[in-house]
Design a protein around this motif. Sequence first.
Motif, PDB file in Angstrom:
ATOM      1  N   GLY A   1      63.497  57.237  26.239  1.00  0.00           N
ATOM      2  CA  GLY A   1      64.613  56.948  25.347  1.00  0.00           C
ATOM      3  C   GLY A   1      65.736  57.958  25.391  1.00  0.00           C
ATOM      4  N   ALA A   2      65.623  58.944  26.288  1.00  0.00           N
ATOM      5  CA  ALA A   2      66.607  60.026  26.302  1.00  0.00           C
ATOM      6  C   ALA A   2      68.026  59.484  26.423  1.00  0.00           C
ATOM      7  CB  ALA A   2      66.302  60.984  27.452  1.00  0.00           C
ATOM      8  N   GLU A   3      68.881  60.007  25.590  1.00  0.00           N
ATOM      9  CA  GLU A   3      70.316  59.786  25.582  1.00  0.00           C
ATOM     10  C   GLU A   3      70.713  58.377  25.190  1.00  0.00           C
ATOM     11  OE1 GLU A   3      72.138  61.269  29.122  1.00  0.00           O
ATOM     12  OE2 GLU A   3      71.307  63.270  28.866  1.00  0.00           O
ATOM     13  N   SER A   4      70.562  57.371  26.063  1.00  0.00           N
ATOM     14  CA  SER A   4      71.163  56.071  25.780  1.00  0.00           C
ATOM     15  C   SER A   4      70.540  55.386  24.568  1.00  0.00           C
ATOM     16  CB  SER A   4      71.065  55.158  27.003  1.00  0.00           C
ATOM     17  OG  SER A   4      69.719  54.938  27.375  1.00  0.00           O
TER      18      SER A   4
ATOM     19  N   ALA B   1      62.285  73.292  28.069  1.00  0.00           N
ATOM     20  CA  ALA B   1      63.205  72.363  28.725  1.00  0.00           C
ATOM     21  C   ALA B   1      63.133  70.983  28.078  1.00  0.00           C
ATOM     22  CB  ALA B   1      62.887  72.278  30.220  1.00  0.00           C
ATOM     23  N   ARG B   2      61.938  70.572  27.659  1.00  0.00           N
ATOM     24  CA  ARG B   2      61.817  69.284  26.965  1.00  0.00           C
ATOM     25  C   ARG B   2      62.517  69.329  25.611  1.00  0.00           C
ATOM     26  NH1 ARG B   2      55.584  67.190  28.133  1.00  0.00           N
ATOM     27  NH2 ARG B   2      55.793  67.097  30.422  1.00  0.00           N
ATOM     28  N   LEU B   3      62.391  70.427  24.918  1.00  0.00           N
ATOM     29  CA  LEU B   3      63.095  70.567  23.645  1.00  0.00           C
ATOM     30  C   LEU B   3      64.606  70.589  23.856  1.00  0.00           C
ATOM     31  CD1 LEU B   3      60.769  73.201  21.948  1.00  0.00           C
ATOM     32  CD2 LEU B   3      61.062  70.818  21.234  1.00  0.00           C
ATOM     33  N   ASP B   4      65.056  71.194  24.933  1.00  0.00           N
ATOM     34  CA  ASP B   4      66.476  71.157  25.269  1.00  0.00           C
ATOM     35  C   ASP B   4      66.932  69.720  25.506  1.00  0.00           C
ATOM     36  OD1 ASP B   4      66.681  73.898  25.088  1.00  0.00           O
ATOM     37  OD2 ASP B   4      66.525  74.241  27.247  1.00  0.00           O
ATOM     38  N   LEU B   5      66.114  68.948  26.215  1.00  0.00           N
ATOM     39  CA  LEU B   5      66.434  67.543  26.462  1.00  0.00           C
ATOM     40  C   LEU B   5      66.531  66.774  25.153  1.00  0.00           C
ATOM     41  CD1 LEU B   5      66.855  65.107  28.320  1.00  0.00           C
ATOM     42  CD2 LEU B   5      64.352  64.898  28.481  1.00  0.00           C
ATOM     43  N   ALA B   6      65.596  67.035  24.243  1.00  0.00           N
ATOM     44  CA  ALA B   6      65.627  66.367  22.941  1.00  0.00           C
ATOM     45  C   ALA B   6      66.900  66.709  22.184  1.00  0.00           C
ATOM     46  CB  ALA B   6      64.401  66.749  22.119  1.00  0.00           C
ATOM     47  N   ARG B   7      67.234  67.981  22.151  1.00  0.00           N
ATOM     48  CA  ARG B   7      68.455  68.399  21.465  1.00  0.00           C
ATOM     49  C   ARG B   7      69.694  67.794  22.108  1.00  0.00           C
ATOM     50  NH1 ARG B   7      69.570  74.113  22.949  1.00  0.00           N
ATOM     51  NH2 ARG B   7      70.161  72.947  24.817  1.00  0.00           N
ATOM     52  N   ASP B   8      69.789  67.884  23.429  1.00  0.00           N
ATOM     53  CA  ASP B   8      70.974  67.418  24.126  1.00  0.00           C
ATOM     54  C   ASP B   8      71.107  65.900  24.097  1.00  0.00           C
ATOM     55  OD1 ASP B   8      71.392  70.075  24.642  1.00  0.00           O
ATOM     56  OD2 ASP B   8      70.690  69.987  26.723  1.00  0.00           O
ATOM     57  N   SER B   9      69.983  65.193  23.920  1.00  0.00           N
ATOM     58  CA  SER B   9      70.007  63.737  23.832  1.00  0.00           C
ATOM     59  C   SER B   9      70.386  63.247  22.440  1.00  0.00           C
ATOM     60  CB  SER B   9      68.640  63.166  24.224  1.00  0.00           C
ATOM     61  OG  SER B   9      68.320  63.477  25.564  1.00  0.00           O
ATOM     62  N   GLY B  10      70.401  64.150  21.470  1.00  0.00           N
ATOM     63  CA  GLY B  10      70.773  63.776  20.115  1.00  0.00           C
ATOM     64  C   GLY B  10      69.616  63.446  19.203  1.00  0.00           C
TER      65      GLY B  10
ATOM     66  N   GLY C   1      67.970  57.336  33.059  1.00  0.00           N
ATOM     67  CA  GLY C   1      67.486  58.073  34.214  1.00  0.00           C
ATOM     68  C   GLY C   1      67.482  59.554  33.971  1.00  0.00           C
ATOM     69  N   SER C   2      67.613  59.964  32.718  1.00  0.00           N
ATOM     70  CA  SER C   2      67.706  61.392  32.402  1.00  0.00           C
ATOM     71  C   SER C   2      66.414  62.102  32.744  1.00  0.00           C
ATOM     72  CB  SER C   2      68.001  61.565  30.908  1.00  0.00           C
ATOM     73  OG  SER C   2      69.206  60.954  30.571  1.00  0.00           O
ATOM     74  N   SER C   3      66.532  63.284  33.234  1.00  0.00           N
ATOM     75  CA  SER C   3      65.370  64.118  33.503  1.00  0.00           C
ATOM     76  C   SER C   3      65.506  65.395  32.716  1.00  0.00           C
ATOM     77  CB  SER C   3      65.273  64.425  35.005  1.00  0.00           C
ATOM     78  OG  SER C   3      66.425  65.103  35.430  1.00  0.00           O
ATOM     79  N   VAL C   4      64.428  66.137  32.655  1.00  0.00           N
ATOM     80  CA  VAL C   4      64.438  67.368  31.886  1.00  0.00           C
ATOM     81  C   VAL C   4      65.420  68.341  32.496  1.00  0.00           C
ATOM     82  CG1 VAL C   4      63.075  69.320  31.157  1.00  0.00           C
ATOM     83  CG2 VAL C   4      62.084  67.049  31.137  1.00  0.00           C
TER      84      VAL C   4
END
Length: 301
Positions: free
Chosen positions: A78-81, A150-159, A20-23
């Motif tokens: 696919g973010a995070e999990s 913000a999308r790149l931040d999400l990618a980085r923070d998601s691993g 359920g991750s969002s940007v």
Amino acid sequence: MKRTIPILMFAAVLSACSSGSSVGSSKDTENTGEPSADNSSQRWVPTPGALWVWHLQDYDNLDVDENTEVYDIDLFEGAESLVKQLKARGKKVICYFSAGTREDWRPDADKFTEASVIAEGGLENWPDETWLNIGDSEALSGTIKPILEARLDLARDSGCDAVEPDNVDGYANVEETRGMISAADQLAFNLWLAEAAHNRNLSIGLKNDLDQLDELVDHYDFAVNEQCFAYGNECVLYEDTFLAAGKAVFNQEYYEDGAEGEIGQAQFLNNACAYFLSAGISALWKQGYDLDGRNVMTCPE
């Protein structure tokens, strides 16, 4: 033409996952507000011939093979999990998002202003998707870049290990972009994308954009292409660019009804694969265009 996506069939099944991750808002590696400095020694650069999977939807059917090194998945889905589960299996993960269009179903779609999209700039074969007006400097700096950051931040923070920003050749799609994106606009935008990804210690792949390979090869870590063999073997353009630089080229060929840009399974196995293997291109063949991981082949060694 937007060329997009897909996967191999394997035995060990990854449990279904959703996120359920969002940007999120911009953060650095210490979550203090600024992106991290570029450190090329820490970035992953896939090498020619790496075995990959391209799977952007229906993760209930995602299988994981121990010999496959690289999984290219959807950033939002696919973010995070899913990223964490793949990395726990020792896989490198590329996270896909569109950098050049507004997709109306994305969680951040409402952040794009009217001025940031091209009027009547919809993609012919992709409903609810519109080209971004990267030729408008005000819209670019005020709206488009912050959303993509913000999308790149999400990618980085998601691993994610890398990102695959799609639709970075709008200048070549003149009928859809109405001539509002020049080659110079595109080149500057693509250079900015690479720098923004690297500032977050993310590797980045160049999607299609064959006319700017020479200018961009030193700034991108790998390439992703669709149908380069079917379109008169455009794949050769990678030989003196990405492949010569020791950087992977991931390619997807398709077949549905024999339309332009498609090759059948027999042609893929009997003709295209000999070239792909000799050149070191990581190639897949897909029956149909769904991005669900079904009916996909790779070249036999």
